[in-house]
Design a protein around this motif. Structure first.
Motif, PDB file in Angstrom:
ATOM      1  N   GLY A 120       0.958  -1.164  -0.081  1.00  0.00           N
ATOM      2  CA  GLY A 120       0.023   0.016  -0.022  1.00  0.00           C
ATOM      3  C   GLY A 120       0.817   1.177  -0.042  1.00  0.00           C
ATOM      4  O   GLY A 120       0.292   2.230   0.182  1.00  0.00           O
ATOM      5  N   HIS A 121       2.007   1.225  -0.236  1.00  0.00           N
ATOM      6  CA  HIS A 121       2.803   2.422  -0.217  1.00  0.00           C
ATOM      7  C   HIS A 121       2.810   3.096  -1.667  1.00  0.00           C
ATOM      8  O   HIS A 121       3.159   2.244  -2.762  1.00  0.00           O
ATOM      9  N   PRO A 122       2.699   4.267  -1.733  1.00  0.00           N
ATOM     10  CA  PRO A 122       3.248   4.924  -3.160  1.00  0.00           C
ATOM     11  C   PRO A 122       4.431   4.921  -3.462  1.00  0.00           C
ATOM     12  O   PRO A 122       5.533   4.923  -2.571  1.00  0.00           O
ATOM     13  N   GLY A 138      -0.816   5.407 -19.888  1.00  0.00           N
ATOM     14  CA  GLY A 138      -0.927   4.097 -18.805  1.00  0.00           C
ATOM     15  C   GLY A 138      -0.943   4.320 -17.462  1.00  0.00           C
ATOM     16  O   GLY A 138      -0.975   3.398 -16.577  1.00  0.00           O
ATOM     17  N   ALA A 139      -0.691   5.823 -16.981  1.00  0.00           N
ATOM     18  CA  ALA A 139      -0.458   5.846 -15.351  1.00  0.00           C
ATOM     19  C   ALA A 139      -1.588   5.960 -14.789  1.00  0.00           C
ATOM     20  O   ALA A 139      -2.903   5.965 -15.434  1.00  0.00           O
ATOM     21  N   GLN A 140      -1.627   5.471 -13.342  1.00  0.00           N
ATOM     22  CA  GLN A 140      -2.809   5.189 -12.265  1.00  0.00           C
ATOM     23  C   GLN A 140      -3.451   6.772 -12.322  1.00  0.00           C
ATOM     24  O   GLN A 140      -2.680   8.009 -12.460  1.00  0.00           O
ATOM     25  N   PRO A 141      -4.727   7.014 -12.158  1.00  0.00           N
ATOM     26  CA  PRO A 141      -5.063   8.055 -11.808  1.00  0.00           C
ATOM     27  C   PRO A 141      -4.401   8.906 -10.719  1.00  0.00           C
ATOM     28  O   PRO A 141      -4.187   8.224  -9.810  1.00  0.00           O
ATOM     29  N   GLY A 142      -4.214  10.276 -10.794  1.00  0.00           N
ATOM     30  CA  GLY A 142      -3.433  11.016  -9.868  1.00  0.00           C
ATOM     31  C   GLY A 142      -1.881  10.663  -9.824  1.00  0.00           C
ATOM     32  O   GLY A 142      -1.103  11.211  -8.996  1.00  0.00           O
ATOM     33  N   ALA A 143      -1.427  10.015 -10.676  1.00  0.00           N
ATOM     34  CA  ALA A 143      -0.104   9.768 -10.835  1.00  0.00           C
ATOM     35  C   ALA A 143       0.675  11.150 -11.403  1.00  0.00           C
ATOM     36  O   ALA A 143       0.101  11.755 -12.218  1.00  0.00           O
ATOM     37  N   LYS A 144       1.793  11.233 -10.827  1.00  0.00           N
ATOM     38  CA  LYS A 144       2.767  12.825 -11.314  1.00  0.00           C
ATOM     39  C   LYS A 144       3.681  12.668 -11.972  1.00  0.00           C
ATOM     40  O   LYS A 144       4.670  11.760 -11.563  1.00  0.00           O
ATOM     41  N   LEU A 145       3.854  13.603 -12.961  1.00  0.00           N
ATOM     42  CA  LEU A 145       5.107  13.696 -13.710  1.00  0.00           C
ATOM     43  C   LEU A 145       5.777  15.003 -12.996  1.00  0.00           C
ATOM     44  O   LEU A 145       5.436  16.385 -12.959  1.00  0.00           O
ATOM     45  N   ILE A 146       7.009  14.764 -12.465  1.00  0.00           N
ATOM     46  CA  ILE A 146       7.721  15.986 -11.650  1.00  0.00           C
ATOM     47  C   ILE A 146       9.078  16.393 -12.371  1.00  0.00           C
ATOM     48  O   ILE A 146       9.752  15.222 -12.780  1.00  0.00           O
ATOM     49  N   ALA A 147       9.338  17.649 -12.555  1.00  0.00           N
ATOM     50  CA  ALA A 147      10.501  17.991 -13.529  1.00  0.00           C
ATOM     51  C   ALA A 147      11.660  18.550 -12.391  1.00  0.00           C
ATOM     52  O   ALA A 147      11.246  19.313 -11.743  1.00  0.00           O
TER      53      ALA A 147
END
Ligand SMILES: O=C(O)c1cc(=O)[nH]c(=O)n1[C@@H]1O[C@H](COP(=O)(O)O)[C@@H](O)[C@H]1O
Length: 185
Positions: A5-7, A57-66
């Motif tokens: 259950g860990h992100p 393909g990412a899960q809802p809420g997944a973040k791309l960080i720069a």
């Protein structure tokens, strides 16, 4: 970790031509990671392509960080080695704006730049801040450091904390100290 259950924050800091990064992003999205990083210095087209591939393909809420300017760099390195004209804060804010306009969900920056980036980009644009130190005696290779309470007071959303916890004589206690300091900031 996902099963427990860990992100998962997959900090690969991808930096390559747009097509190569997009191909990597496509595969990473399908792994179910919650947050993944690219370098803003790859440019707007790279970030846009990365985001488009990640979204597929990412899960809802997944973040791309720069990542803006690595916290291991200071003004002198920026000027003498990279020939960047501005100071670290100006360049980090500029790169954050490029990242936001290219579809990133947030940036990695130093605590000292977090408030200015929020002001320039928007309050919901995420600021992820490494270079967190519980004491200033052990900066190691980090040049732009801050304490957990400074990070909270500057509006940082996510604190990246490595050696202050992992190399502490009592890592559990150090982690608890971080949480307490954040709560009291
Ligand atoms: O993308 C990162 O997480 C990152 C960006 C940056 O500018 N500076 C930075 O230190 N990091 C990462 O944050 C972590 C910091 O570790 P400590 O310096 O041990 O707290 C390392 O895993 C770095 O790779």
């Amino acid at each position: 970790m996902k099963e427990d259950g860990h992100p998962v924050f997959l900090d690969l800091k991808l930096h390559d031509i747009p097509t190569t990064v997009a191909n990597a992003m496509h595969n990473l999205a399908n792994l179910g990671v919650n947050m993944v990083t690219v370098h803003t210095l790859g440019g707007s087209e790279m970030i846009r392509n990365a985001k488009a591939a990640f979204n597929q393909g990412a899960q809802p809420g997944a973040k791309l960080i720069a990542v803006t300017i690595l916290t291991s760099m200071d003004n002198q390195m920026l000027h003498l080695e990279l020939h960047m004209a501005g100071n670290v804060k100006e360049e980090a804010v500029h790169l954050a704006q490029v990242a936001k306009n290219s579809g990133a969900d947030g940036v990695v920056c130093a605590v000292n730049e977090a408030a200015a980036i929020k002001q320039a980009c928007s309050n919901d644009f995420l600021t992820v801040t490494p270079g967190i130190r519980l004491d200033r005696l052990h900066n190691n290779d980090q040049k732009r450091v801050a304490t957990p309470s400074e990070a909270i007071r500057n509006g940082a959303d996510i604190l990246v904390i490595g050696r202050s916890v992992t190399k502490a004589s009592d890592p559990k206690k150090a982690y608890e100290n971080v949480l307490e300091e954040m709560a009291n900031a």
